[in-house]
Design an enzyme around this catalytic site. Structure first.
Site, PDB file in Angstrom:
ATOM      1  N   HIS A   1       0.857  -1.197   0.000  1.00  0.00           N
ATOM      2  CA  HIS A   1       0.000   0.000   0.000  1.00  0.00           C
ATOM      3  C   HIS A   1       0.883   1.233   0.000  1.00  0.00           C
ATOM      4  O   HIS A   1       1.941   1.251   0.628  1.00  0.00           O
ATOM      5  CB  HIS A   1      -0.894   0.025   1.249  1.00  0.00           C
ATOM      6  CG  HIS A   1      -2.073   0.922   1.106  1.00  0.00           C
ATOM      7  ND1 HIS A   1      -2.000   2.269   1.335  1.00  0.00           N
ATOM      8  CD2 HIS A   1      -3.345   0.668   0.712  1.00  0.00           C
ATOM      9  CE1 HIS A   1      -3.195   2.805   1.116  1.00  0.00           C
ATOM     10  NE2 HIS A   1      -4.022   1.861   0.735  1.00  0.00           N
TER      11      HIS A   1
ATOM     12  N   ASP B   1      -8.013  -5.268  -0.013  1.00  0.00           N
ATOM     13  CA  ASP B   1      -8.476  -6.130  -1.111  1.00  0.00           C
ATOM     14  C   ASP B   1      -8.127  -7.588  -0.919  1.00  0.00           C
ATOM     15  O   ASP B   1      -8.669  -8.450  -1.611  1.00  0.00           O
ATOM     16  CB  ASP B   1      -7.871  -5.634  -2.434  1.00  0.00           C
ATOM     17  CG  ASP B   1      -8.407  -4.267  -2.783  1.00  0.00           C
ATOM     18  OD1 ASP B   1      -7.631  -3.312  -2.814  1.00  0.00           O
ATOM     19  OD2 ASP B   1      -9.635  -4.158  -2.972  1.00  0.00           O
TER      20      ASP B   1
HETATM   21  C1  SDX Z   1      -6.245   0.061  -2.903  1.00  0.00           C
HETATM   22  O1  SDX Z   1      -4.447   4.562  -2.025  1.00  0.00           O
HETATM   23  C2  SDX Z   1      -5.410   3.941  -1.406  1.00  0.00           C
HETATM   24  O2  SDX Z   1      -5.821   4.321  -0.338  1.00  0.00           O
HETATM   25  C3  SDX Z   1      -5.993   2.769  -2.143  1.00  0.00           C
HETATM   26  C4  SDX Z   1      -7.000   1.929  -1.388  1.00  0.00           C
HETATM   27  C5  SDX Z   1      -8.282   2.676  -1.138  1.00  0.00           C
HETATM   28  O3  SDX Z   1      -9.001   2.288  -0.195  1.00  0.00           O
HETATM   29  O4  SDX Z   1      -8.599   3.592  -1.917  1.00  0.00           O
HETATM   30  O5  SDX Z   1      -6.440   1.496  -0.167  1.00  0.00           O
HETATM   31  C6  SDX Z   1      -7.400   0.681  -2.194  1.00  0.00           C
HETATM   32  O6  SDX Z   1      -6.005   0.402  -4.015  1.00  0.00           O
HETATM   33  C7  SDX Z   1      -5.381  -0.922  -2.161  1.00  0.00           C
HETATM   34  C8  SDX Z   1      -4.181  -1.414  -3.025  1.00  0.00           C
HETATM   35  C9  SDX Z   1      -4.687  -2.523  -3.947  1.00  0.00           C
HETATM   36  N1  SDX Z   1      -3.631  -2.885  -4.910  1.00  0.00           N
HETATM   37  C10 SDX Z   1      -3.003  -4.051  -4.833  1.00  0.00           C
HETATM   38  O7  SDX Z   1      -3.130  -4.864  -3.928  1.00  0.00           O
HETATM   39  C11 SDX Z   1      -2.057  -4.310  -5.995  1.00  0.00           C
HETATM   40  C12 SDX Z   1      -0.720  -4.848  -5.483  1.00  0.00           C
HETATM   41  N2  SDX Z   1      -0.034  -3.767  -4.747  1.00  0.00           N
HETATM   42  C13 SDX Z   1       0.938  -2.988  -5.496  1.00  0.00           C
HETATM   43  O8  SDX Z   1       0.639  -2.794  -6.839  1.00  0.00           O
HETATM   44  C14 SDX Z   1       1.415  -1.768  -4.727  1.00  0.00           C
HETATM   45  O9  SDX Z   1       1.694  -2.174  -3.454  1.00  0.00           O
HETATM   46  C15 SDX Z   1       0.526  -0.541  -4.653  1.00  0.00           C
HETATM   47  C16 SDX Z   1       0.076  -0.094  -5.989  1.00  0.00           C
HETATM   48  C17 SDX Z   1      -0.656  -0.815  -3.799  1.00  0.00           C
HETATM   49  C18 SDX Z   1       1.356   0.575  -4.012  1.00  0.00           C
HETATM   50  O10 SDX Z   1       2.346   0.894  -4.896  1.00  0.00           O
HETATM   51  P1  SDX Z   1       3.446   2.035  -4.521  1.00  0.00           P
HETATM   52  O11 SDX Z   1       3.082   2.755  -3.299  1.00  0.00           O
HETATM   53  O12 SDX Z   1       3.723   2.817  -5.759  1.00  0.00           O
HETATM   54  O13 SDX Z   1       4.654   1.169  -4.097  1.00  0.00           O
HETATM   55  P2  SDX Z   1       5.707   0.629  -5.108  1.00  0.00           P
HETATM   56  O14 SDX Z   1       4.996   0.010  -6.275  1.00  0.00           O
HETATM   57  O15 SDX Z   1       6.718   1.670  -5.349  1.00  0.00           O
HETATM   58  O16 SDX Z   1       6.311  -0.567  -4.235  1.00  0.00           O
HETATM   59  C19 SDX Z   1       7.364  -0.302  -3.336  1.00  0.00           C
HETATM   60  C20 SDX Z   1       8.265  -1.534  -3.467  1.00  0.00           C
HETATM   61  C21 SDX Z   1       8.638  -1.816  -4.928  1.00  0.00           C
HETATM   62  O17 SDX Z   1       9.893  -2.452  -4.893  1.00  0.00           O
HETATM   63  P3  SDX Z   1      11.218  -1.509  -5.200  1.00  0.00           P
HETATM   64  O18 SDX Z   1      10.975  -0.842  -6.543  1.00  0.00           O
HETATM   65  O19 SDX Z   1      11.282  -0.541  -4.051  1.00  0.00           O
HETATM   66  O20 SDX Z   1      12.362  -2.500  -5.227  1.00  0.00           O
HETATM   67  O21 SDX Z   1       7.533  -2.694  -3.029  1.00  0.00           O
HETATM   68  C22 SDX Z   1       7.357  -3.593  -4.113  1.00  0.00           C
HETATM   69  C23 SDX Z   1       7.618  -2.808  -5.390  1.00  0.00           C
HETATM   70  O22 SDX Z   1       8.132  -3.674  -6.398  1.00  0.00           O
HETATM   71  N3  SDX Z   1       5.965  -4.029  -4.061  1.00  0.00           N
HETATM   72  C24 SDX Z   1       5.565  -5.283  -4.253  1.00  0.00           C
HETATM   73  C25 SDX Z   1       4.162  -5.234  -4.066  1.00  0.00           C
HETATM   74  N4  SDX Z   1       3.779  -4.001  -3.783  1.00  0.00           N
HETATM   75  C26 SDX Z   1       4.899  -3.250  -3.780  1.00  0.00           C
HETATM   76  N5  SDX Z   1       6.247  -6.420  -4.569  1.00  0.00           N
HETATM   77  C27 SDX Z   1       5.474  -7.537  -4.693  1.00  0.00           C
HETATM   78  N6  SDX Z   1       4.134  -7.591  -4.525  1.00  0.00           N
HETATM   79  C28 SDX Z   1       3.447  -6.462  -4.206  1.00  0.00           C
HETATM   80  N7  SDX Z   1       2.139  -6.493  -4.030  1.00  0.00           N
END
Ligand code: SDX
Length: 431
Positions: free
Chosen positions: A309, A367
């Site tokens: 998140h 989720d």
């Molecule tokens: C919702 O914003 C909100 O409030 C949203 C929400 C709401 O109520 O409105 O809470 C609802 O959207 C919840 C999130 C649902 N999405 C998912 O579950 C999809 C999987 N999660 C990721 O796509 C990700 O965690 C996000 C999109 C939720 C957050 O992305 P960020 O904040 O841009 O973080 P990032 O992608 O930069 O990740 C940071 C690091 C990265 O590694 P590095 O580049 O630092 O090496 O963490 C890794 C990412 O690769 N990472 C993951 C991961 N999520 C982040 N690695 C593996 N699996 C994951 N799920």
């Protein structure tokens, strides 16, 4: 709130180039007010993804991502989910206070009286294939609502804004249920004014004209809680979309439609559907290590859906409540051995013990478990995000209303860091 704090910006020669006010909220990080930055220095700030940017002042929802705390108008989400109905939470988010018994009655009655949609709206469904994704239909049909309500689209009128809010809270469940009925070729069910908001939705979803629908209070309570947990979440992507659309003066139905479109993305509200699909792809506990490794592999686009998140660097409080709801629903339906739920519990255990996930503070989000509950309630996977939209409609409206009433509000118009071509002449062969 202590004012008059400033931050001085200096250049490479340590000369002061700008004084910027530092503003303090009720709780949470202070902010540097950079509105005068460009005028005073010719510089922009740069923050793609808005990881360090406060886009507005708001009094609606507060999230402490480090501690995993979520407040709606100051009340803990755990207490609201346990002690309130979804319409009480709608009243709280929209008007700032929980309703009195009298104001709740009026609010409920007002919503009930607006649950039907214009009969011509049903024609929009006929233009969609039966296998159209429900979110595609939601974008089309909710967007069409503004064509039916010319009587109250003056966004400067609080009365019109309140009526639009009631209409949207009342009609979105009807439209979501219509999406489901249309996809399975069954007739639409009209709302029933004798039922509560959630009972009414359950009946429109699962009843047919040929039989009476028997409500299961455990399932009704579970959906009530799901809607409360999804009601609002500060300046998330879809809420920010609604605010940006609304800042141009677009009508509320168009703004909420923009929010629906943004929510559909798998990184946002589409994640609950993606979690179920991911669990189906993992299939068995023995495959978990392989998928955990894929999620960690930078060269593999696979991510653990329902994990991570932007704000929570701790357990999403909503995920804890959703997991508890899972137990309630599966116990009621005698599905405690649901393979999907067991796989999810095992996947969560693996990930929470994995050094990569621990280091990156990746915890289950709202989720991760919601899809399993919705699946157990008999809601098809492709309808999950539409249910999320149904819960989030109140949050979108509350933020839209707050933005319109905000004296600081002006059209949102970000700038950019330009890295394209400098000015150049068209080659001579072009006349
Ligand atoms: C919702 O914003 C909100 O409030 C949203 C929400 C709401 O109520 O409105 O809470 C609802 O959207 C919840 C999130 C649902 N999405 C998912 O579950 C999809 C999987 N999660 C990721 O796509 C990700 O965690 C996000 C999109 C939720 C957050 O992305 P960020 O904040 O841009 O973080 P990032 O992608 O930069 O990740 C940071 C690091 C990265 O590694 P590095 O580049 O630092 O090496 O963490 C890794 C990412 O690769 N990472 C993951 C991961 N999520 C982040 N690695 C593996 N699996 C994951 N799920």
């Amino acid at each position: 709130m202590t004012e008059n704090r400033t931050l001085t910006l200096t250049n490479e020669n340590s000369q002061a180039i700008c004084e910027l006010p530092v503003l303090q909220g009720t709780i949470g990080p202070d902010v540097i007010d950079v509105q005068a930055l460009y005028k005073q220095t010719g510089l922009f700030t740069y923050d793609p993804g808005f990881t360090s940017t406060a886009s507005c002042t708001s009094t609606i929802t507060y999230i402490d991502g480090e501690e995993g705390i979520l407040l709606y108008r100051g009340y803990l989400i755990e207490e609201l989910a346990e002690r309130c109905t979804f319409l009480e939470v709608c009243h709280l988010l929209l008007h700032g206070e929980l309703p009195t018994p009298e104001s709740l009655k009026d609010f409920e009655n007002n919503i009930t009286m607006h649950t039907m949609v214009h009969d011509q709206l049903t024609n929009f469904f006929k233009g969609f294939r039966r296998d159209a994704h429900p979110m595609a239909i939601m974008v089309g049909v909710v967007g069409a609502l503004s064509a039916f309500y010319h009587d109250a689209l003056d966004i400067k009128s609080k009365k019109d804004r309140d009526l639009s809010a009631i209409r949207l809270i009342a009609k979105v469940p009807t439209i979501v249920a219509m999406c489901y009925k249309y996809s399975i070729g069954l007739p639409f069910m009209y709302p029933n004014n004798k039922l509560s908001y959630v009972e009414n939705f359950m009946r429109m979803m699962f009843a047919t004209p040929c039989d009476d629908y028997v409500q299961n209070p455990v399932l009704v309570n579970a959906l009530e809680r799901i809607l409360i947990l999804h009601a609002d979440h500060e300046q998330n992507a879809s809420t920010s979309t609604v605010r940006l659309a609304g800042s141009s003066g677009a009508n509320p139905y168009a703004c909420i439609t923009a929010g629906i479109a943004c929510l559909w993305g798998a990184a946002h509200g589409g994640a609950n559907e993606a979690v179920l699909n991911m669990l189906k792809e993992i299939g068995d506990v023995s495959n978990i290590p392989k998928f955990i490794e894929r999620a960690k592999d930078k060269n593999d686009p696979f991510r653990l859906m329902g994990f991570g998140h932007r704000v929570y660097k701790n357990y999403d409080p909503r995920a804890k409540l959703m997991r508890a709801t899972c137990y309630d629903v599966l116990a009621e339906l005698k599905l405690e051995d649901d393979p999907m739920f067991k796989l999810a519990l095992e996947l969560e255990r693996f990930a929470l013990e994995d050094p990569y996930f621990i280091a990156k503070k990746l915890y289950p989000n709202v989720d991760f478990y919601s899809g399993i509950v919705l699946h157990a309630l008999g809601i098809p996977t492709n309808m999950f995000t539409a249910i999320f939209a149904m819960g989030r409609t109140i949050g979108w409206i509350a933020h839209w209303d707050e933005m319109i009433a905000d004296p600081e509000q002006r059209i949102g118009r970000p700038r950019q860091l330009y890295r394209g071509s400098a000015q150049r002449d068209i080659p001579s062969q072009h006349r």
